[in-house]
Design a protein around this motif. Sequence first.
Motif, PDB file in Angstrom:
ATOM      1  N   UNK A  17      50.253  39.126  55.834  1.00 53.43           N
ATOM      2  CA  UNK A  17      50.493  39.014  54.420  1.00 53.43           C
ATOM      3  C   UNK A  17      49.043  39.698  53.725  1.00 53.43           C
ATOM      4  N   UNK A  18      47.901  39.541  54.338  1.00 50.30           N
ATOM      5  CA  UNK A  18      46.577  40.184  53.932  1.00 50.30           C
ATOM      6  C   UNK A  18      46.689  41.400  53.588  1.00 50.30           C
ATOM      7  N   UNK A  19      47.700  42.282  54.062  1.00 49.55           N
ATOM      8  CA  UNK A  19      47.723  43.651  53.911  1.00 49.55           C
ATOM      9  C   UNK A  19      48.624  44.057  52.769  1.00 49.55           C
ATOM     10  N   UNK A  20      49.604  42.982  52.413  1.00 48.15           N
ATOM     11  CA  UNK A  20      50.328  43.571  51.033  1.00 48.15           C
ATOM     12  C   UNK A  20      50.115  44.196  50.099  1.00 48.15           C
ATOM     13  N   UNK A  21      48.631  43.569  49.411  1.00 46.46           N
ATOM     14  CA  UNK A  21      48.131  44.650  48.522  1.00 46.46           C
ATOM     15  C   UNK A  21      48.015  45.986  48.788  1.00 46.46           C
ATOM     16  N   UNK A  22      47.487  46.415  49.719  1.00 46.23           N
ATOM     17  CA  UNK A  22      47.521  47.797  50.220  1.00 46.23           C
ATOM     18  C   UNK A  22      48.823  48.476  50.174  1.00 46.23           C
ATOM     19  N   UNK A  23      49.689  47.578  50.834  1.00 46.81           N
ATOM     20  CA  UNK A  23      51.066  48.066  51.044  1.00 46.81           C
ATOM     21  C   UNK A  23      51.804  48.346  49.607  1.00 46.81           C
TER      22      UNK A  23
ATOM     23  N   UNK B  89      46.972  47.299  64.947  1.00 46.38           N
ATOM     24  CA  UNK B  89      48.579  47.212  64.368  1.00 46.38           C
ATOM     25  C   UNK B  89      48.495  47.618  62.907  1.00 46.38           C
ATOM     26  N   UNK B  90      47.535  47.215  62.192  1.00 41.71           N
ATOM     27  CA  UNK B  90      47.769  47.188  60.707  1.00 41.71           C
ATOM     28  C   UNK B  90      48.099  48.563  60.096  1.00 41.71           C
ATOM     29  N   UNK B  91      47.674  49.422  60.719  1.00 43.58           N
ATOM     30  CA  UNK B  91      48.240  50.800  59.922  1.00 43.58           C
ATOM     31  C   UNK B  91      49.824  50.738  60.102  1.00 43.58           C
ATOM     32  N   UNK B  92      50.405  50.032  60.742  1.00 43.01           N
ATOM     33  CA  UNK B  92      51.813  50.010  60.778  1.00 43.01           C
ATOM     34  C   UNK B  92      52.458  49.340  59.789  1.00 43.01           C
ATOM     35  N   UNK B  93      51.774  48.596  58.840  1.00 39.82           N
ATOM     36  CA  UNK B  93      52.189  47.767  57.858  1.00 39.82           C
ATOM     37  C   UNK B  93      52.302  48.685  56.513  1.00 39.82           C
ATOM     38  N   UNK B  94      51.732  49.613  56.587  1.00 35.83           N
ATOM     39  CA  UNK B  94      51.627  50.503  55.544  1.00 35.83           C
ATOM     40  C   UNK B  94      52.893  51.386  55.322  1.00 35.83           C
ATOM     41  N   UNK B  95      53.170  51.976  53.987  1.00 40.22           N
ATOM     42  CA  UNK B  95      54.307  52.633  53.725  1.00 40.22           C
ATOM     43  C   UNK B  95      54.307  54.111  54.510  1.00 40.22           C
TER      44      UNK B  95
ATOM     45  N   UNK C 246      58.532  41.106  53.597  1.00 39.57           N
ATOM     46  CA  UNK C 246      57.329  41.355  52.872  1.00 39.57           C
ATOM     47  C   UNK C 246      57.530  41.917  51.326  1.00 39.57           C
ATOM     48  N   UNK C 247      58.665  42.290  50.863  1.00 41.28           N
ATOM     49  CA  UNK C 247      58.909  42.921  49.874  1.00 41.28           C
ATOM     50  C   UNK C 247      59.545  44.291  49.834  1.00 41.28           C
TER      51      UNK C 247
END
Length: 245
Positions: free
Chosen positions: A23-29, A57-63, A120-121
């Motif tokens: 959830x902490x990465x959603x702003x960047x996403x 693995x956080x790069x996987x959360x991005x578009x 996550x939206x």
Amino acid sequence: MNPEPTEEEQEAQGRPIGRRVLLGTLGLGALGVVSAPVLQKGMDGFLGAVSGKDPTGLTGLLPNGGGFRYYSVTASVPNRNAENYRLTVDGLVDKPATYTLADLRAMPQTRLVKDVQCVTGWRVPGTPFEGVRLSRLLDAAGVRAKAGAVRFTCFDGAYTESLTLDQARRSDILVALRMQDKPLGHDHGGPVRLYVAPMYFYKSAKWLSGITVTEQVKPGYWEDRGYDVDAWVGKSNGRDDDPTS
């Protein structure tokens, strides 16, 4: 079936991350979702180059391409192909089975076109998936009377999911081999993934390797980290599916 990874194997893969980090990465996403196409194209290239080297693995959360975000809970996932892919069906069944990719491709295929909705939206409308109905594999295995749930395991060695038996028998639950009218690629969970059309996308486990029929639902990877076991999207995603409880 793949055994649970040892602590040493988890360390080598990169430890699975939790819900708070996600959830902490959603702003960047969200920034990536609304960015201009030229910026998005540049980000796609960057993410493709670094995702395999990212221990979090956080790069996987991005578009990324096609409106999807590539994501795994480990830093690396082995590749499987037509030669070495196997899907096992076992547990409370009369006829356990192991399927190759060729076996699955030879079965009757069902094509669904639904919106994909992430908890996550982000959302990808009108996405075609094609594969074998999960109910067909369960029927072929001969599910025993005391069975009440199905557990799914993945060849990344970490991810798990579960459905009730009634949910698993829905006609819109697939063992998917194709997405967007192409064979499932590795980044999208190929060569075979679960596709649970009426639920949030975390229920559609990538890199599917095992289907085990059990007595009761055992919460999966993200349920252990705070997400709902019953992840119906419903009318919030423009659908009117009747939930199966």
